[in-house]
Design an enzyme around this catalytic site. Structure first.
Site, PDB file in Angstrom:
ATOM      1  N   LYS A  24       0.829  -1.235  -0.133  1.00  0.00           N
ATOM      2  CA  LYS A  24       0.062  -0.045   0.103  1.00  0.00           C
ATOM      3  C   LYS A  24       0.903   1.215   0.099  1.00  0.00           C
ATOM      4  O   LYS A  24       2.067   1.025   0.322  1.00  0.00           O
ATOM      5  CB  LYS A  24      -0.703  -0.133   1.037  1.00  0.00           C
ATOM      6  CG  LYS A  24      -0.243   0.258   2.464  1.00  0.00           C
ATOM      7  CD  LYS A  24      -1.149  -0.184   3.671  1.00  0.00           C
ATOM      8  CE  LYS A  24      -0.228  -0.184   4.994  1.00  0.00           C
ATOM      9  NZ  LYS A  24      -1.223  -0.907   6.023  1.00  0.00           N
ATOM     10  N   MET A  32      12.504  24.616   2.889  1.00  0.00           N
ATOM     11  CA  MET A  32      11.707  23.566   1.707  1.00  0.00           C
ATOM     12  C   MET A  32      12.686  22.864   0.937  1.00  0.00           C
ATOM     13  O   MET A  32      12.422  21.907   0.475  1.00  0.00           O
ATOM     14  CB  MET A  32      10.848  24.988   0.949  1.00  0.00           C
ATOM     15  CG  MET A  32       9.756  23.928   0.091  1.00  0.00           C
ATOM     16  SD  MET A  32       9.066  25.281  -0.914  1.00  0.00           S
ATOM     17  CE  MET A  32       7.984  26.076   0.493  1.00  0.00           C
ATOM     18  N   TYR A  46      16.610  29.548   8.940  1.00  0.00           N
ATOM     19  CA  TYR A  46      15.557  30.297   9.208  1.00  0.00           C
ATOM     20  C   TYR A  46      15.557  30.355  10.976  1.00  0.00           C
ATOM     21  O   TYR A  46      15.797  29.129  11.513  1.00  0.00           O
ATOM     22  CB  TYR A  46      14.050  29.451   8.812  1.00  0.00           C
ATOM     23  CG  TYR A  46      14.116  29.935   7.392  1.00  0.00           C
ATOM     24  CD1 TYR A  46      13.449  31.377   7.019  1.00  0.00           C
ATOM     25  CD2 TYR A  46      13.951  28.620   6.585  1.00  0.00           C
ATOM     26  CE1 TYR A  46      13.277  31.352   5.544  1.00  0.00           C
ATOM     27  CE2 TYR A  46      13.642  29.029   5.266  1.00  0.00           C
ATOM     28  CZ  TYR A  46      13.317  30.314   4.800  1.00  0.00           C
ATOM     29  OH  TYR A  46      13.121  30.463   3.446  1.00  0.00           O
TER      30      TYR A  46
END
Ligand SMILES: *Cc1c(COP(=O)(O)O)cnc(C)c1O
Length: 354
Positions: A35, A298, A250
């Site tokens: 799955k 990111m 950050y």
């Protein structure tokens, strides 16, 4: 040059891990759970590598049909069954096995009045409390299915198979309510397969162990003899020397305690690397132990290069996989290997190697 991040799926590691599962449960038939796109490794890629499995378990009808279209003749099980009655004709047409966990599914099957007998995995709730018939509902559900000619396998799913004595209550209940029924049974996920031979029965259903991650917090994948199937890797794309007191990334959460060399790696949370991995999370730079520092952003993260004197741009970085178990990164980030493997982003190129 494309962005250097990539995921490599080691097909022989998948086969090796299947062998470990077979060795633990030599008498059981083995339903490989693929799955979630083969736990993020690519469903068809995994199925091909594991074609020696006796069956494959997936979530959606479309995945099951894709397996049939690719030529897989094994049992294919829909782990939550059909989600609506209009899936029943296709399920029958493709000879799929279906979990039956709720009364509405039985009624839908009665309505559909199918010609060929269906392969039903009758799911009983013995304590997970997600899906399945209550123990006292089993006789009626079974009778309904057998009256329509269904071939029934009895199944349940353990909530705590990764714990010591973790299956006792559920197994005792399952044994009591299925006593004397003489039907095939299926209970074990990876953790139960590895720890509880008394629950192997007719079909085992390993998932995570096939991918080389540990289902248990107290045993590592290498202690279990498993090999990581996926390696997520990238490269150093920038380097700098920073003086003591310099903050990185950050929020400036990392502050250099002394002058040091740092590197920027082309991998971020948009690739599936966990943003919650803190400074200190292990990483390999050119095969050498290092750590990430500062926040994961990111598309990039930062690594400590102070212990790597010959560091250079283009140097390979392993985020997890060979020599760096995904479970270590998961633990650092407060999650489990399953989640990281499943979350590798579609933008990360993935290839299989032998
Ligand atoms: C996902 C799943 C498995 C496999 O579990 P692992 O912990 O990955 O081995 C087995 N059975 C069912 C019903 C599942 O949903």
């Amino acid at each position: 040059m494309p962005r250097p991040i990539r995921a490599t799926v080691n097909l022989s590691a998948l086969r090796h891990n299947l062998g470990i599962a077979r060795r633990h449960a030599p008498r059981a038939r083995l339903m490989a759970v693929i799955k979630a796109n083969g736990y993020g490794h690519g469903m068809l890629r995994v199925a091909k590598a594991l074609e020696a499995a006796d069956g494959f378990a997936v979530l959606n009808l479309a995945e099951a049909i894709a397996l049939r279209d690719a030529g897989f003749g094994q049992d294919i099980l829909l782990l939550e069954g059909f989600f609506s009655a209009n899936e029943i004709p296709l399920l029958v047409q493709h000879g799929l096995s279906t979990v039956i966990h709720a009364q509405w599914q039985i009624e839908a099957l009665l309505q559909a009045s199918i010609a060929t007998p269906i392969q039903a995995w009758l799911k009983i709730n013995t304590g997970m409390n997600r899906l399945g018939f209550q123990p006292d509902e089993l006789p009626a559900a079974l009778q309904n299915l057998q009256q329509m000619g269904a071939k029934v396998t009895l199944m349940t799913h353990f909530a705590r198979a990764d714990e010591k004595n973790g299956i006792t209550d559920q197994l005792t209940l399952f044994n009591a309510i299925t006593h004397g029924l003489h039907l095939p049974r299926s209970l074990s996920n990876s953790a139960a397969l590895l720890s509880y031979p008394e629950a192997h029965d007719d079909w085992v259903r390993p998932g995570i162990m096939l991918y080389g991650a540990s289902p248990m917090s107290h045993q590592t994948s290498s202690e279990l003899g498993l090999k990581p199937a996926m390696t997520l890797s990238s490269e150093v794309i920038a380097m700098r020397d920073i003086p003591a007191g310099t903050r990185v990334g950050y929020g400036g959460t990392f502050c250099a305690p002394s002058a040091m060399r740092i590197g920027t790696v082309a991998c971020g949370y948009a690739d599936g690397y966990p943003r919650h991995a803190p400074s200190g999370t292990p990483v390999l730079v050119d095969g050498q132990q290092s750590r990430i520092i500062g926040r994961v952003s990111m598309d990039m993260l930062t690594v400590d290069l102070s212990g790597i004197p010959d560091a250079r741009i283009g140097m390979p970085v392993t985020l997890w996989g060979d020599d760096l178990p995904v479970d270590e990164i998961a633990t650092a980030a407060g999650t489990i290997g399953y989640e990281l493997l499943c979350a590798v982003a579609a933008r990360v190129p993935m290839t299989g190697i032998e």
